[in-house]
Design an enzyme around this catalytic site. Structure first.
Site, PDB file in Angstrom:
ATOM      1  N   TYR A 175       0.767  -1.173   0.084  1.00 32.37           N
ATOM      2  CA  TYR A 175       0.129  -0.065  -0.059  1.00 32.37           C
ATOM      3  C   TYR A 175       0.951   1.504  -0.101  1.00 32.37           C
ATOM      4  O   TYR A 175       0.875   2.176  -0.780  1.00 32.37           O
ATOM      5  CB  TYR A 175      -0.958  -0.100   1.166  1.00 32.37           C
ATOM      6  CG  TYR A 175      -1.873   1.257   1.384  1.00 32.37           C
ATOM      7  CD1 TYR A 175      -2.816   1.263   0.289  1.00 32.37           C
ATOM      8  CD2 TYR A 175      -2.006   2.031   2.247  1.00 32.37           C
ATOM      9  CE1 TYR A 175      -3.806   2.391   0.283  1.00 32.37           C
ATOM     10  CE2 TYR A 175      -2.647   3.265   2.394  1.00 32.37           C
ATOM     11  CZ  TYR A 175      -3.522   3.332   1.680  1.00 32.37           C
ATOM     12  OH  TYR A 175      -4.718   4.219   1.504  1.00 32.37           O
ATOM     13  N   LYS A 179       1.128   4.218  -2.882  1.00 29.80           N
ATOM     14  CA  LYS A 179       0.646   5.332  -2.804  1.00 29.80           C
ATOM     15  C   LYS A 179       1.732   6.476  -2.529  1.00 29.80           C
ATOM     16  O   LYS A 179       1.789   7.626  -3.097  1.00 29.80           O
ATOM     17  CB  LYS A 179       0.013   5.527  -1.396  1.00 29.80           C
ATOM     18  CG  LYS A 179      -1.464   4.895  -1.506  1.00 29.80           C
ATOM     19  CD  LYS A 179      -2.320   5.531  -2.154  1.00 29.80           C
ATOM     20  CE  LYS A 179      -3.819   4.969  -1.961  1.00 29.80           C
ATOM     21  NZ  LYS A 179      -4.735   5.687  -2.864  1.00 29.80           N
TER      22      LYS A 179
HETATM   23  N1  LIG Z   1     -10.391   5.172   4.323  1.00 31.55           N
HETATM   24  C1  LIG Z   1      -9.149   5.687   4.638  1.00 31.55           C
HETATM   25  O1  LIG Z   1      -9.030   5.702   5.842  1.00 31.55           O
HETATM   26  C2  LIG Z   1      -8.232   6.185   3.753  1.00 31.55           C
HETATM   27  C3  LIG Z   1      -7.010   6.954   4.416  1.00 31.55           C
HETATM   28  C4  LIG Z   1      -6.200   7.586   3.482  1.00 31.55           C
HETATM   29  C5  LIG Z   1      -6.409   7.277   2.116  1.00 31.55           C
HETATM   30  N2  LIG Z   1      -7.390   6.929   1.614  1.00 31.55           N
HETATM   31  C6  LIG Z   1      -7.673   6.815   0.000  1.00 31.55           C
HETATM   32  O2  LIG Z   1      -8.736   7.292  -0.152  1.00 31.55           O
HETATM   33  C7  LIG Z   1      -9.368   6.712  -1.324  1.00 31.55           C
HETATM   34  C8  LIG Z   1     -10.869   6.135  -1.133  1.00 31.55           C
HETATM   35  O3  LIG Z   1     -10.541   5.374   0.026  1.00 31.55           O
HETATM   36  P1  LIG Z   1     -11.951   4.589   0.604  1.00 31.55           P
HETATM   37  O4  LIG Z   1     -11.929   4.473   1.932  1.00 31.55           O
HETATM   38  O5  LIG Z   1     -13.314   5.664   0.346  1.00 31.55           O
HETATM   39  O6  LIG Z   1     -11.909   3.457  -0.437  1.00 31.55           O
HETATM   40  P2  LIG Z   1     -12.710   2.259  -0.196  1.00 31.55           P
HETATM   41  O7  LIG Z   1     -11.557   1.065   0.128  1.00 31.55           O
HETATM   42  O8  LIG Z   1     -13.807   2.234   0.703  1.00 31.55           O
HETATM   43  O9  LIG Z   1     -13.067   1.841  -1.604  1.00 31.55           O
HETATM   44  C9  LIG Z   1     -12.159   2.019  -2.663  1.00 31.55           C
HETATM   45  C10 LIG Z   1     -13.181   1.763  -4.159  1.00 31.55           C
HETATM   46  O10 LIG Z   1     -12.158   1.197  -4.990  1.00 31.55           O
HETATM   47  C11 LIG Z   1     -12.872   0.082  -5.663  1.00 31.55           C
HETATM   48  N3  LIG Z   1     -12.235  -0.765  -6.368  1.00 31.55           N
HETATM   49  C12 LIG Z   1     -11.281  -1.777  -5.692  1.00 31.55           C
HETATM   50  N4  LIG Z   1     -10.793  -2.374  -6.697  1.00 31.55           N
HETATM   51  C13 LIG Z   1     -11.112  -1.949  -7.773  1.00 31.55           C
HETATM   52  C14 LIG Z   1     -10.888  -2.334  -9.250  1.00 31.55           C
HETATM   53  N5  LIG Z   1     -10.001  -3.462  -9.670  1.00 31.55           N
HETATM   54  N6  LIG Z   1     -11.453  -1.678 -10.042  1.00 31.55           N
HETATM   55  C15 LIG Z   1     -12.455  -0.639  -9.862  1.00 31.55           C
HETATM   56  N7  LIG Z   1     -12.627  -0.202  -8.638  1.00 31.55           N
HETATM   57  C16 LIG Z   1     -11.784  -0.891  -7.594  1.00 31.55           C
HETATM   58  C17 LIG Z   1     -13.806  -0.405  -4.609  1.00 31.55           C
HETATM   59  O11 LIG Z   1     -14.736  -1.188  -4.935  1.00 31.55           O
HETATM   60  C18 LIG Z   1     -14.093   0.769  -3.757  1.00 31.55           C
HETATM   61  O12 LIG Z   1     -15.636   1.307  -4.248  1.00 31.55           O
HETATM   62  C19 LIG Z   1      -8.366   5.612  -1.837  1.00 31.55           C
HETATM   63  O13 LIG Z   1      -7.426   5.814  -2.670  1.00 31.55           O
HETATM   64  C20 LIG Z   1      -7.521   5.348  -0.461  1.00 31.55           C
HETATM   65  O14 LIG Z   1      -6.363   4.756  -0.476  1.00 31.55           O
HETATM   66  C21 LIG Z   1      -8.417   6.261   2.292  1.00 31.55           C
END
Ligand SMILES: NC(=O)c1ccc[n+]([C@@H]2O[C@H](COP(=O)([O-])OP(=O)(O)OC[C@H]3O[C@@H](n4cnc5c(N)ncnc54)[C@H](O)[C@@H]3O)[C@@H](O)[C@H]2O)c1
Length: 283
Positions: A175, A179
């Site tokens: 991860y 990132k």
């Molecule tokens: N939630 C957190 O705590 C957090 C913290 C820091 C950064 N982020 C970043 O924010 C962004 C969104 O996070 P979130 O928690 O809402 O995401 P999540 O993990 O809840 O959802 C990610 C989405 O990506 C989709 N996805 C996964 N594999 C896929 C594929 N092969 N093709 C198409 N879609 C695919 C999933 O279906 C999902 O809807 C991400 O880039 C994540 O890295 C999240």
């Protein structure tokens, strides 16, 4: 009049009931943008129990919410591990609306299988993380960037990175690497696209209160004999203790910064990586 009237935004990974992608879709739609949302089709076993309970239907449900705000919404099922589907998504979105003005690269590989030490990390898990979290960002930037250049109207690309883009933690090699790479990609594509008035920036959230399925959380909840909801609530409460502002982020906190970076107000900002973390990291 909204500040994004007449704009079209494409958001990946936007099907989650509490996801950052959905929050961005609703925020940008509320400011006047028409929306393209995408996600990939997931097996029920790969969905959070909260979504199953609520009979949530991924981008179909989000599209109804966008339309209720009076904006148009195009849904595209796209598996970001498949290059042809990414290219096709940009083509379909451009054909449907005639232009794409804003791209939000939000999707990420489902976390959990990667949460092991480096010597235990399976190569296929590593590859999937780089594929979804990094290569798909490159390909979306390439194909949507071409559409933006052709329309000669500038554009905004916003990559949802992470605090893991700036500081690794144990058991996050795949991860964090994927990132960190997004920051390099953000800077390089900002330079390549600057002559076309297309800005490229990254947003780096700390912990966010989302509930898209996380195998690690599901496994931990099972090991502790509590429900996923209870376990998730305990993580949120624990994480809040180490945040100077006293809580973790809500998806809407991230969407507000995305909306600013998408606006005309941010026309002179490019190649940057902004934190949304309540004060947990300063660089
Ligand atoms: N939630 C957190 O705590 C957090 C913290 C820091 C950064 N982020 C970043 O924010 C962004 C969104 O996070 P979130 O928690 O809402 O995401 P999540 O993990 O809840 O959802 C990610 C989405 O990506 C989709 N996805 C996964 N594999 C896929 C594929 N092969 N093709 C198409 N879609 C695919 C999933 O279906 C999902 O809807 C991400 O880039 C994540 O890295 C999240």
């Amino acid at each position: 009049m909204g500040q994004l009237d007449g704009k079209v935004v494409l958001i990946t990974g936007a099907g989650g009931m509490k996801g950052i992608g959905r929050a961005c879709a609703l925020k940008l739609a509320s400011q006047g943008a028409d929306i393209v949302i995408s996600d990939f089709r997931r097996e029920p076993k790969d969905l959070p129990p909260q979504e199953i309970k609520a009979q949530w239907r991924s981008i179909d449900s989000v599209a109804e919410e966008v339309e209720a705000l009076g904006r148009r919404c195009l849904k595209i099922w796209c598996d970001l591990t498949v290059s042809e589907q990414i290219e096709d998504m940009a083509r379909r979105a451009a054909e449907h609306y005639g232009h794409i003005d804003i791209l939000v690269n939000n999707a990420r590989a489902i976390i959990g299988r990667d949460r092991v030490g480096i010597t235990e990390l399976r190569e296929e898990v590593w590859q999937r993380f780089l594929r979804v979290n990094t290569t798909a960002v490159f390909l979306n930037t390439k194909f949507v960037g071409r559409v933006m250049i052709e329309k000669r109207n500038g554009g905004r690309i916003i990559n949802i990175a992470s605090d893991a883009s700036k500081r690794a933690k144990p058991k996050t090699a795949a991860y964090a690497t994927s990132k960190f790479a997004v920051i390099g990609l953000t800077q390089a594509s900002a330079l390549d696209l600057a002559p076309h008035r297309i800005t490229v920036n990254a947003v780096c959230p700390g912990s966010v209160n989302t509930d898209r399925l996380n195998y690690w959380e599901a496994d931990q909840a099972q090991a502790k004999g509590v429900s996923l909801e209870e376990f998730r609530a305990s993580i949120v409460a624990d994480a809040a203790k180490s945040v100077p502002l006293g809580r973790i982020a809500e998806p809407e906190d991230v969407a507000k910064l995305v909306a600013f970076l998408a606006s005309d107000e941010a026309a002179f900002i490019t190649g940057q990586a902004y934190n949304v973390n309540g004060g947990t990291l300063f660089h």
